[in-house]
Design a protein around this motif. Structure first.
Motif, PDB file in Angstrom:
ATOM      1  N   ASP A 134      49.784 -81.686 -39.074  1.00  0.00           N
ATOM      2  CA  ASP A 134      50.616 -82.845 -39.401  1.00  0.00           C
ATOM      3  C   ASP A 134      52.002 -82.607 -38.810  1.00  0.00           C
ATOM      4  OD1 ASP A 134      48.671 -84.201 -40.833  1.00  0.00           O
ATOM      5  OD2 ASP A 134      49.224 -83.261 -42.732  1.00  0.00           O
ATOM      6  N   SER A 173      49.501 -85.948 -34.500  1.00  0.00           N
ATOM      7  CA  SER A 173      49.322 -86.791 -35.685  1.00  0.00           C
ATOM      8  C   SER A 173      50.631 -86.773 -36.477  1.00  0.00           C
ATOM      9  CB  SER A 173      48.168 -86.267 -36.545  1.00  0.00           C
ATOM     10  OG  SER A 173      48.105 -86.979 -37.765  1.00  0.00           O
ATOM     11  N   ALA A 211      52.761 -87.535 -39.430  1.00  0.00           N
ATOM     12  CA  ALA A 211      52.556 -87.871 -40.843  1.00  0.00           C
ATOM     13  C   ALA A 211      53.840 -88.329 -41.518  1.00  0.00           C
ATOM     14  CB  ALA A 211      51.991 -86.659 -41.584  1.00  0.00           C
ATOM     15  N   GLY A 263      54.228 -79.917 -42.857  1.00  0.00           N
ATOM     16  CA  GLY A 263      53.976 -80.150 -41.444  1.00  0.00           C
ATOM     17  C   GLY A 263      54.884 -79.305 -40.584  1.00  0.00           C
TER      18      GLY A 263
END
Length: 304
Positions: free
Chosen positions: A186, A210, A212, A230
């Protein structure tokens, strides 16, 4: 005899196209600009502006005087600049626009040098994104812009000088990390404009991150990393203003931003501007911001 401050007001109205914008440029109130304009009309006996809807436009007489006013004001400013140089910079002004981490970690050192060596120079600072800083420079609202780019190109309508390469780091809970090693992680990133170069760096090593969490606040970004939510990337200059405990930083190969200063117009720069630029170069030499970021703990309010 025509009054120079009132001619300056007329020149600003002609350049900005409105009383409101002229007032902002001159740091006057709008009523003050209107009073100067009314007195100039009384002095000259000419109608210089006329109302058009909610705005104004210059009459032919106003346009003629505005052109002359710009010439006169320019000569007066040049004379003042030249005199300032002759008397050894006892007075002067330099206006600087820069991004937040430069204002936090770099410019204060230059400001201290400037105050010690030229205490009569006034330094005015404004925080601005690099694109906005360049717009302010082109508009004549600042004398120096400090910005950054992620490529080697520089705007061709300004005089840009590279200050240093600012390395980019991956922030995580483990040392020795790489972008591709977190392809499934993330990610914490900034707004769409701010993360464009980060996305390009990820694409070069073969993945789309990705994302987040989205925030431009570097303290929030580091707090999320410290909480195990993350990973993120951050420039070294930003890490010099805030480096949260427990976060490991790994320098990223082939990913850096270029920090530069820019001035506008033909050289030479005014003496006060030249003095600030010299102080800024001295600050870079002293701080050496292009080297690995130390484990700083100072706080940066928000942004980078």
């Amino acid at each position: 005899m025509l009054d120079i401050p009132r001619l300056r007001v007329l020149a600003a109205i002609a350049a900005q196209g409105s009383v409101t914008k002229a007032a902002k440029q001159l740091n006057y109130s709008q009523p003050a600009v209107s009073r100067h304009l009314a007195r100039l009309e009384a002095e000259t006996g000419a109608k210089l502006v006329q109302r058009v809807g909610r705005g104004i436009r210059l009459t032919p007489e106003g346009e003629h005087l505005a052109r002359r006013a710009a010439e006169i004001v320019g000569r007066v400013d040049t004379a003042a600049t030249e005199l300032s140089a002759m008397v050894g910079l006892r007075t002067g002004r330099v206006r600087v626009a820069g991004f937040q981490s430069a204002l936090a970690a770099l410019v204060p050192h230059a400001a201290g040098t400037l105050r010690r060596e030229h205490p009569g120079i006034e330094l005015h600072l404004v925080e601005a994104h690099p694109r906005v800083a360049l717009d302010l420079l082109r508009a004549g609202e600042v004398d120096v812009a400090v910005g950054f780019r992620y490529d080697d190109a520089a705007p061709d309508d300004v005089r840009a000088t590279l200050l240093f390469d600012d390395p980019m780091y991956l922030l995580s809970l483990e040392p020795g990390q790489t972008l591709e090693g977190h392809r499934d992680a993330d990610w914490i990133a900034g707004c769409e404009n701010c993360r464009r170069d980060f996305l390009e760096a990820c694409a070069k090593v073969g993945f789309v991150p990705s994302i987040a969490y989205i925030t431009d606040d570097t303290i929030v970004q580091q707090a999320l990393v410290a909480a195990g939510m993350g990973v993120t990337t951050m420039p070294g200059l930003t890490l010099r203003t805030h480096h949260a405990p427990g976060i490991e930083v790994s320098v990223l190969a082939d990913f850096r931003r270029r920090v530069y200063l820019a001035t506008y117009g033909e050289p030479p720069d005014p003496p006060a501007t030249t003095a600030f630029i010299s102080a800024l170069h001295h600050a870079v030499e002293q701080i050496r911001p292009g080297e690995p970021a130390p484990a700083a703990t100072a706080r940066l309010p928000h942004g980078d």
